[in-house]
Scaffold this motif. Structure first.
Motif, PDB file in Angstrom:
ATOM      1  N   HIS A   7       2.531  -5.302  10.597  1.00  0.00           N
ATOM      2  CA  HIS A   7       2.729  -5.088   9.164  1.00  0.00           C
ATOM      3  C   HIS A   7       1.398  -5.159   8.414  1.00  0.00           C
ATOM      4  CE1 HIS A   7       6.914  -6.496  10.221  1.00  0.00           C
ATOM      5  NE2 HIS A   7       7.052  -5.250   9.830  1.00  0.00           N
ATOM      6  N   GLU A   8       0.520  -6.032   8.866  1.00  0.00           N
ATOM      7  CA  GLU A   8      -0.806  -6.104   8.245  1.00  0.00           C
ATOM      8  C   GLU A   8      -1.564  -4.795   8.451  1.00  0.00           C
ATOM      9  OE1 GLU A   8      -2.605  -9.591   9.925  1.00  0.00           O
ATOM     10  OE2 GLU A   8      -1.343 -10.938   8.756  1.00  0.00           O
ATOM     11  N   ARG A   9      -1.474  -4.247   9.655  1.00  0.00           N
ATOM     12  CA  ARG A   9      -2.155  -2.976   9.948  1.00  0.00           C
ATOM     13  C   ARG A   9      -1.531  -1.844   9.134  1.00  0.00           C
ATOM     14  NH1 ARG A   9      -6.568  -0.113  10.721  1.00  0.00           N
ATOM     15  NH2 ARG A   9      -6.366   1.519  12.272  1.00  0.00           N
ATOM     16  N   LEU A  10      -0.232  -1.853   9.004  1.00  0.00           N
ATOM     17  CA  LEU A  10       0.450  -0.838   8.208  1.00  0.00           C
ATOM     18  C   LEU A  10      -0.021  -0.894   6.756  1.00  0.00           C
ATOM     19  CD1 LEU A  10       2.606   1.377   8.143  1.00  0.00           C
ATOM     20  CD2 LEU A  10       4.315  -0.409   7.773  1.00  0.00           C
ATOM     21  N   ALA A  11      -0.131  -2.096   6.190  1.00  0.00           N
ATOM     22  CA  ALA A  11      -0.619  -2.249   4.822  1.00  0.00           C
ATOM     23  C   ALA A  11      -2.073  -1.766   4.697  1.00  0.00           C
ATOM     24  CB  ALA A  11      -0.508  -3.704   4.386  1.00  0.00           C
ATOM     25  N   GLU A  12      -2.877  -2.094   5.706  1.00  0.00           N
ATOM     26  CA  GLU A  12      -4.278  -1.656   5.699  1.00  0.00           C
ATOM     27  C   GLU A  12      -4.365  -0.134   5.700  1.00  0.00           C
ATOM     28  OE1 GLU A  12      -8.319  -2.226   8.401  1.00  0.00           O
ATOM     29  OE2 GLU A  12      -6.376  -2.693   9.294  1.00  0.00           O
ATOM     30  N   LEU A  13      -3.590   0.502   6.560  1.00  0.00           N
ATOM     31  CA  LEU A  13      -3.614   1.960   6.655  1.00  0.00           C
ATOM     32  C   LEU A  13      -3.074   2.605   5.384  1.00  0.00           C
ATOM     33  CD1 LEU A  13      -2.512   2.268  10.371  1.00  0.00           C
ATOM     34  CD2 LEU A  13      -4.765   2.884   9.439  1.00  0.00           C
ATOM     35  N   TRP A  14      -2.056   1.991   4.789  1.00  0.00           N
ATOM     36  CA  TRP A  14      -1.495   2.501   3.540  1.00  0.00           C
ATOM     37  C   TRP A  14      -2.563   2.496   2.447  1.00  0.00           C
ATOM     38  CZ3 TRP A  14       2.854   4.896   2.113  1.00  0.00           C
ATOM     39  CH2 TRP A  14       3.146   4.973   0.754  1.00  0.00           C
ATOM     40  N   THR A  15      -3.332   1.401   2.407  1.00  0.00           N
ATOM     41  CA  THR A  15      -4.396   1.271   1.413  1.00  0.00           C
ATOM     42  C   THR A  15      -5.494   2.305   1.657  1.00  0.00           C
ATOM     43  OG1 THR A  15      -3.923  -1.088   1.210  1.00  0.00           O
ATOM     44  CG2 THR A  15      -6.050  -0.330   0.390  1.00  0.00           C
ATOM     45  N   ARG A  17      -5.161   5.114   3.117  1.00  0.00           N
ATOM     46  CA  ARG A  17      -4.591   6.434   2.833  1.00  0.00           C
ATOM     47  C   ARG A  17      -4.625   6.760   1.345  1.00  0.00           C
ATOM     48  NH1 ARG A  17       1.465   8.554   4.064  1.00  0.00           N
ATOM     49  NH2 ARG A  17       1.828   7.524   2.092  1.00  0.00           N
ATOM     50  N   SER A  18      -4.599   5.735   0.504  1.00  0.00           N
ATOM     51  CA  SER A  18      -4.652   5.994  -0.940  1.00  0.00           C
ATOM     52  C   SER A  18      -6.063   6.362  -1.399  1.00  0.00           C
ATOM     53  CB  SER A  18      -4.148   4.770  -1.715  1.00  0.00           C
ATOM     54  OG  SER A  18      -5.068   3.705  -1.628  1.00  0.00           O
ATOM     55  N   LYS A  19      -7.071   6.071  -0.556  1.00  0.00           N
ATOM     56  CA  LYS A  19      -8.466   6.359  -0.911  1.00  0.00           C
ATOM     57  C   LYS A  19      -8.995   7.633  -0.261  1.00  0.00           C
ATOM     58  CE  LYS A  19      -8.844   2.390  -3.026  1.00  0.00           C
ATOM     59  NZ  LYS A  19      -8.548   2.332  -4.422  1.00  0.00           N
ATOM     60  N   ARG A  20      -8.499   7.925   0.934  1.00  0.00           N
ATOM     61  CA  ARG A  20      -8.972   9.103   1.675  1.00  0.00           C
ATOM     62  C   ARG A  20      -7.931   9.464   2.734  1.00  0.00           C
ATOM     63  NH1 ARG A  20     -10.115   7.396   6.721  1.00  0.00           N
ATOM     64  NH2 ARG A  20     -10.988   5.329   7.041  1.00  0.00           N
ATOM     65  N   ALA A  21      -8.113  10.625   3.338  1.00  0.00           N
ATOM     66  CA  ALA A  21      -7.215  11.049   4.408  1.00  0.00           C
ATOM     67  C   ALA A  21      -7.463  10.182   5.648  1.00  0.00           C
ATOM     68  CB  ALA A  21      -7.452  12.519   4.748  1.00  0.00           C
ATOM     69  N   GLU A  26      -6.274   6.873  13.069  1.00  0.00           N
ATOM     70  CA  GLU A  26      -5.583   6.070  12.057  1.00  0.00           C
ATOM     71  C   GLU A  26      -4.172   6.591  11.819  1.00  0.00           C
ATOM     72  OE1 GLU A  26      -9.353   4.593   9.323  1.00  0.00           O
ATOM     73  OE2 GLU A  26      -8.484   6.588   8.990  1.00  0.00           O
ATOM     74  N   LEU A  27      -4.018   7.900  11.813  1.00  0.00           N
ATOM     75  CA  LEU A  27      -2.695   8.495  11.625  1.00  0.00           C
ATOM     76  C   LEU A  27      -1.771   8.121  12.781  1.00  0.00           C
ATOM     77  CD1 LEU A  27      -0.986  10.193   9.776  1.00  0.00           C
ATOM     78  CD2 LEU A  27      -1.826  12.239  10.945  1.00  0.00           C
TER      79      LEU A  27
END
Length: 83
Positions: A7-15, A17-21, A26-27
């Motif tokens: 869940h921590e990694r999911l939150a990190e990736l979500w963040t 993703r909001s800044k760049r592709a 990562e995808l």
């Protein structure tokens, strides 16, 4: 529910993703995290349904076993047993 590393990694990736592709790696991580999250949610929902069934049939031993399994998955006791 306590945070799992997934869940921590999911939150990190979500963040990110909001800044760049997201990169291809990562995808792939993001998709993996989503799949694991869905699996855990299904397992917990199933255990809550079994706990209800155990309660309705008066099988306290089975219900306690189910609650232990819920605690292992979520890190916290079900809301009905918290003080």
């Amino acid at each position: 529910m306590s945070l799992m590393p997934i869940h921590e990694r999911l939150a990190e990736l979500w963040t990110i993703r909001s800044k760049r592709a997201l990169s291809a790696e990562e995808l792939a991580d993001f998709e993996h995290c989503l799949a694991v999250n869905a699996m855990v949610c299904r397992q917990v929902a199933n255990l809550y349904n079994l706990s209800l069934l155990a309660s309705m049939t008066g099988d306290t031993e089975w219900q306690h076993d189910i609650c232990r399994k819920i605690e292992r998955l979520t890190g916290t006791p079900p809301a009905s047993t918290q003080l």
